[in-house]
Write an enzyme that holds these catalytic residues in place. Sequence first.
Site, short mmCIF file in Angstrom:
data_model
loop_
_atom_site.label_atom_id
_atom_site.label_comp_id
_atom_site.label_asym_id
_atom_site.label_seq_id
_atom_site.Cartn_x
_atom_site.Cartn_y
_atom_site.Cartn_z
N HIS A 180 -13.46 -7.86 -7.47
CA HIS A 180 -12.58 -8.25 -6.34
C HIS A 180 -13.37 -8.95 -5.22
CE1 HIS A 180 -8.51 -6.94 -4.45
NE2 HIS A 180 -8.92 -8.06 -3.90
N ASP A 232 -0.32 -10.63 -10.88
CA ASP A 232 -1.63 -10.35 -10.28
C ASP A 232 -1.56 -9.05 -9.47
OD1 ASP A 232 -4.39 -11.56 -9.36
OD2 ASP A 232 -3.45 -10.81 -7.52
N TYR A 237 -4.73 -2.38 -4.31
CA TYR A 237 -3.37 -2.57 -3.82
C TYR A 237 -2.53 -1.29 -3.96
CZ TYR A 237 -4.48 -7.59 -4.34
OH TYR A 237 -5.06 -8.84 -4.29
N LYS A 247 -8.07 -6.00 -10.72
CA LYS A 247 -9.40 -6.19 -10.10
C LYS A 247 -10.10 -4.88 -9.85
CE LYS A 247 -7.13 -10.00 -7.65
NZ LYS A 247 -5.84 -9.50 -7.17
N ALA A 290 0.85 -1.19 0.00
CA ALA A 290 0.00 0.00 0.00
C ALA A 290 0.89 1.24 0.00
CB ALA A 290 -0.89 -0.02 1.23
#
Length: 310
Positions: free
Chosen positions: A120, A53, A58, A87, A29
Site C-alpha cells: 500500500h 479495489d 479500509y 493491499k 472505516a
Amino acid sequence: MMAAQAPVLELNDGNKIPVVALGTGRGTAAGAAIDEVRHAVYQAIKAGYRHIDTAAIYQDEPQVGQGIADAIAEGLVKREDLFVTTKLWSDKHAQDEVVPALRESLGRLGLDYVDLYLIHFPIALKADGSASDIDYVETWRGMEEAKKQGLAKSIGVSNFNSAQIDRLISNSQIKPAVNQIEVNPSLTQEPLVSHCQELGIAVMAYSPFGFLVTRKVNTSPPPRIDDPSLVAMGKKYGKSTGQIVLRYLIDRGLIIIPKSANEQRIAENIDLFDFSLTKEEIATIGQFNKNIRVIEPIRWKDYPNYPFEK
Ligand SMILES: NC(=O)c1ccc[n+]([C@@H]2O[C@H](COP(=O)([O-])OP(=O)(O)OC[C@H]3O[C@@H](n4cnc5c(N)ncnc54)[C@H](OP(=O)(O)O)[C@@H]3O)[C@@H](O)[C@H]2O)c1
C-alpha cells in the site's frame, strides 16, 4: 442505462486487468453504514464493473466480499470474471508477515485468491504507528512468495516514486505489474506515469476526481464540477464533467478507480467507452496541474522511504 463493460489491459505478467475499478476506500472505516460498500459492490457488478479495489486498512474487505458473493449468488458473474485488488498495510512489512496478512485479507473477502496484491505504501510502520526501518525490498520478497503460492495472481506496489520503483526492480526477481498512485487534473504526474509505462508497469489512478466535487472546496485548486472548459467538453460529447475527467485518465492509458456509493454515479463512472478526447483536450486538462495532492500523509514525512515531496 445498459451495463457497460470496460476494456482490459495486459499486465507485464500476462494477466489482464479491467481499466475501471470500483473504489471502496473512503467513508468506509468501521462505523460507516454497514451495508454501504456491500451494496455499492453489488451495484457496480450489475452495472458492468469487473474490477473492485479494496485494502486491509479500509476495514471493508468483509463488505466487499459480501457484495461479490451477492452478485455471484444471483448468477450475474462467476469469480473468474472478476478482478479483485487488495493491499498490504504498512504494519505487516516483514517478509514473513506478507503471506499471513494476505491470507487474513482472503479470509475477510471470502476468496481463495486475489487478482492483484499491492504494497500500500513504501513506508513501514510498527504496530503502534511509529516508524519502522523495514526495507520495501524485503517486503517485496514476501509479495513474490504470495504470487508463487497462487494467493495473488499479480503483485504490485502503490505510492512508490520513480527512484523507489527503480531500486525495487534492480533488487528483485519479479517486476511489479502495477503502481497505484494519485492522478487527477490537479496532480497529473506525467513524469512518474511515463516512467512506469516505459518500464511496462501499469498505472492505476486513485482519487481520480481530485478536488472536482468535495474536500476543502474553498482552499483546493480548480477544476470544480462547473469548470467552463470541462462543461464545454461535456456538452460536446453528451457526458458529465466527472465522465470527462475519467476519460482524460483513460486516454492517458491509466486504470481508474472512481469511488461512489450512489447507484446512478456508479453507472455513470463506467459509461466512458463510446467517446474519447482529442489531443488538444487532453492537453487542456493537463494544464490544471498544480502538483497538489488529495492524499498527503504528512505525519509520515520524516519516516524512512516517504515517497512524496516534503
Ligand atoms: N492506494 C492508495 O493509497 C489510495 C489512496 C486513496 C484512494 N485509493 C483508492 O481509490 C479510490 C478512489 O479515490 P477516492 O475515494 O479518494 O476519490 P474519488 O473516487 O476521486 O472521489 C470520490 C468522491 O466523488 C464522488 N463521486 C463519485 N462519482 C462522481 C461523479 N460521477 N460525479 C460527481 N461526484 C462523484 C463520490 O461521492 P458518492 O459516493 O456520493 O458518489 C465521492 O465523494 C478509493 O476508494 C480507493 O479504492 C487508494
